[in-house]
Every structure is written in structure tokens, then in C-alpha cells.
Design an enzyme around this catalytic site. Structure first.
Site, PDB file in Angstrom:
ATOM      1  CG  ASN A   1      -1.708   1.222   1.422  1.00 49.65           C
ATOM      2  OD1 ASN A   1      -1.797   2.046   0.507  1.00 49.65           O
ATOM      3  ND2 ASN A   1      -2.314   1.388   2.603  1.00 49.65           N
TER       4      ASN A   1
ATOM      5  CE  LYS B   1      -0.137   3.373   4.693  1.00 50.82           C
ATOM      6  NZ  LYS B   1      -0.045   3.522   6.131  1.00 50.82           N
TER       7      LYS B   1
ATOM      8  CG  HIS C   1      -5.760   2.001   5.110  1.00 55.11           C
ATOM      9  ND1 HIS C   1      -5.366   2.979   5.991  1.00 55.11           N
ATOM     10  CD2 HIS C   1      -4.726   1.123   5.025  1.00 55.11           C
ATOM     11  CE1 HIS C   1      -4.128   2.708   6.411  1.00 55.11           C
ATOM     12  NE2 HIS C   1      -3.723   1.579   5.827  1.00 55.11           N
TER      13      HIS C   1
ATOM     14  CD  GLU D   1      -2.921   5.655   6.620  1.00 52.35           C
ATOM     15  OE1 GLU D   1      -2.848   5.665   5.380  1.00 52.35           O
ATOM     16  OE2 GLU D   1      -2.030   5.159   7.346  1.00 52.35           O
TER      17      GLU D   1
ATOM     18  CD  GLU E   1      -3.395  -2.309   7.362  1.00 55.76           C
ATOM     19  OE1 GLU E   1      -2.322  -2.598   6.842  1.00 55.76           O
ATOM     20  OE2 GLU E   1      -3.981  -1.240   7.161  1.00 55.76           O
TER      21      GLU E   1
ATOM     22  N   GLY F   1       2.656   2.412  10.706  1.00 56.77           N
ATOM     23  CA  GLY F   1       3.634   3.493  10.526  1.00 56.77           C
ATOM     24  C   GLY F   1       4.347   3.889  11.799  1.00 56.77           C
TER      25      GLY F   1
ATOM     26  CB  SER G   1       5.365  -1.696  11.978  1.00 52.89           C
ATOM     27  OG  SER G   1       5.011  -0.350  12.227  1.00 52.89           O
TER      28      SER G   1
HETATM   29  P1  PGA Z   1       2.958   0.418   7.634  1.00 49.15           P
HETATM   30  O1  PGA Z   1       1.484   0.650   7.022  1.00 49.15           O
HETATM   31  O2  PGA Z   1       3.496  -0.863   7.055  1.00 49.15           O
HETATM   32  O3  PGA Z   1       3.746   1.627   7.193  1.00 49.15           O
HETATM   33  O4  PGA Z   1       2.804   0.339   9.124  1.00 49.15           O
HETATM   34  C1  PGA Z   1       0.606  -0.437   6.833  1.00 49.15           C
HETATM   35  C2  PGA Z   1      -0.704   0.054   6.259  1.00 49.15           C
HETATM   36  O5  PGA Z   1      -1.197   1.116   6.677  1.00 49.15           O
HETATM   37  O6  PGA Z   1      -1.308  -0.608   5.385  1.00 49.15           O
END
Ligand code: PGA
Length: 251
Positions: free
Chosen positions: A9, A11, A94, A96, A166, A172, A212
Site C-alpha cells: 500500500n 498510500k 483502510h 486512514e 491492521e 507506521g 510495521s
Molecule cells: P505500515 O502501514 O506498514 O507503514 O505500518 C501499513 C498500512 O497502513 O497498510
């Protein structure tokens, strides 16, 4: 047997020229991956990525869509626009999107229905906040998100979907859930899927972990019974790291 899926992803990262460099490098590093590998670039890079990945083993998809077919929806992207560019997957719900853009479970259910109607495989994301995690509310929250985000999905449609767990506190932050914690939530997700769609269907649905994921923690995650792959954010922007994750090992 569930074939592992490793999904990147990206983003809101990469300009089209950068997207091309990234996928060309991935294509070179992953000529015939054992896992299914997917990249989800920003909308504006999809055409470039589609061209660069033509004939490769790597699939591409989108990070969102809108449920209407066409019309006066300024700024939105319809499912047919994605399939026209060769997308086979779409990430939906997601955290976000839920937190920053106020998407509700009802919105996500409409998006899931639209994706399915166009033959797109939906990767539906669920996950709890840090406060919910600390209060022991993870299970109730995840079961409710699944019920509401998948409202209206038939067992036959569910069989073709992917769920991503998630935990918001792990996205992140560099603070991945332990493989044991991730496994216990993925197991309860499978249990809720069996309540919703029956045990046989639930058994075939791939459940990814995201938050992560790095080359050094992927092997432990994939070793768990109910974790069938990963949704990778930050590390998917580095070809060497993402390729290592797709191979299930350290870089
Ligand atoms: P990350 O994000 O691997 O940077 O923690 C995962 C995601 O939001 O899909």
C-alpha cells in the site's frame, strides 16, 4: 491451501516516474514469487504501473474507489475506471480512510458491493485503536467492523475477498503487533467470518496482517496458522525490502 498474498500500500507516495522505477526494480527482483504479490500505487500512477508490469507475476490494484458507476461525483474514481486499467484488487476501509476521511462501515459496505460487482477483489481493512486495544475492546470492535463492512456480501462473494487486520497503533509506528497477538486477532476474524459465511468459506478467505511489517518480522507472522500474508505500507516503497517480504525472509 491459501496462497499467501503480499500487498504493498503505497498510500500518497511516488510520482509516476518514481512508481515506474520502483515497479521495474520489483519486477527484476521477483521474476516468479511463491507468494501472490500486489502493489497499490496512487490512482495517477496506475497506468504507468500497469504498463511496466505487463506480463509480470506482480498484480496491481487501487487504494480506494467510489460506489457509483459514473456521474457528478467530483474527484471520485469509479470501479470500471480501475478495471479498465487492469486493476484486480482494491483496498477498502483502510484506517486512514476511516479516520481522516470519515468513512463509515456503511460506506465501506457500499464500496465492497461495487468492487465485487466489477470483479475486483476487495481487501477490507479492520483494526482497533490503541485505546480500544488497551481497554480490551479489540474483539467486540473487530467483529462489529466485519459484520457492518461486509453487510450484504454473500458467501460466494466472500470466498473471493481478502481481510486485512491492521491495528491502528501499529501502522507506521515501527511498533508491530507480535506474531502471537496478530494471530489471535486473525483467528477471531476467521471465527467471525465463519459465523457470517460458514466455516468452509471462512477457511478459504485470506487474512493479512498489516502494521510495521518489515523483512525481519514477516517470517514469524507468516508462520502463524491464520495469517495468510501482509499489507505493507512504508516498507513497500523500498524495492529491496518489499521483495524480501514477498519472499518471506530478511533482506
Ligand atoms: P505500515 O502501514 O506498514 O507503514 O505500518 C501499513 C498500512 O497502513 O497498510
Amino acid at each position: 491451501m491459501r496462497t499467501p498474498l503480499i500487498a504493498g500500500n503505497w498510500k500518497m507516495n511516488t510520482l509516476p516516474a518514481e512508481a515506474r522505477v520502483l515497479v521495474e526494480s520489483l519486477r527484476e527482483r521477483l521474476p516468479s514469487p511463491a507468494a501472490e504479490v500486489l502493489v497499490c500505487p496512487p490512482f495517477v500512477s496506475l497506468a504507468t504501473v500497469a504498463e511496466a508490469l505487463q506480463g509480470s507475476a506482480i498484480a496491481w490494484g487501487a487504494q480506494n474507489l467510489y460506489w457509483e458507476e459514473s456521474g457528478a461525483y467530483t474527484g471520485e474514481i469509479a470501479p470500471a475506471m480501475l478495471t479498465a486499467l487492469g486493476c484486480t484488487y482494491v483496498i477498502l476501509g483502510h484506517s486512514e480512510r476511516r479516520q481522516l476521511f470519515a468513512e463509515t462501515d456503511a460506506d465501506i459496505a457500499r464500496k465492497v458491493a461495487a468492487a465485487l460487482a466489477h470483479g475486483l477483489t476487495a481487501i477490507v481493512c479492520v483494526g482497533e485503536t490503541e485505546t480500544q486495544y488497551e481497554r480490551g475492546e479489540t474483539e467486540v470492535h473487530i467483529r462489529r467492523q466485519l459484520r457492518e463492512s461486509l453487510a450484504g456480501v454473500t458467501p460466494a462473494q466472500a470466498a473471493k475477498m481478502v481481510i486485512a487486520y491492521e491495528p491502528i497503533w501499529a501502522i507506521g509506528t515501527g511498533k508491530s503487533a507480535t506474531a502471537e497477538t496478530a494471530e489471535s486477532v486473525c483467528a477471531l476474524i476467521r471465527d467471525e467470518l465463519s459465523v457470517l459465511f460458514g466455516a468452509a468459506v471462512a477457511d478459504g478467505i485470506r487474512i493479512l496482517y498489516g502494521g510495521s511489517v518489515k523483512p525481519d518480522n514477516i517470517a514469524a507472522l507468516l508462520a502463524k496458522d491464520n495469517i495468510d500474508g501482509a499489507l505493507v505500507g512504508g516498507a513497500s516503497l523500498k524495492a529491496a525490502d518489499f521483495a524480501a517480504i514477498a519472499c518471506g525472509k530478511e533482506a
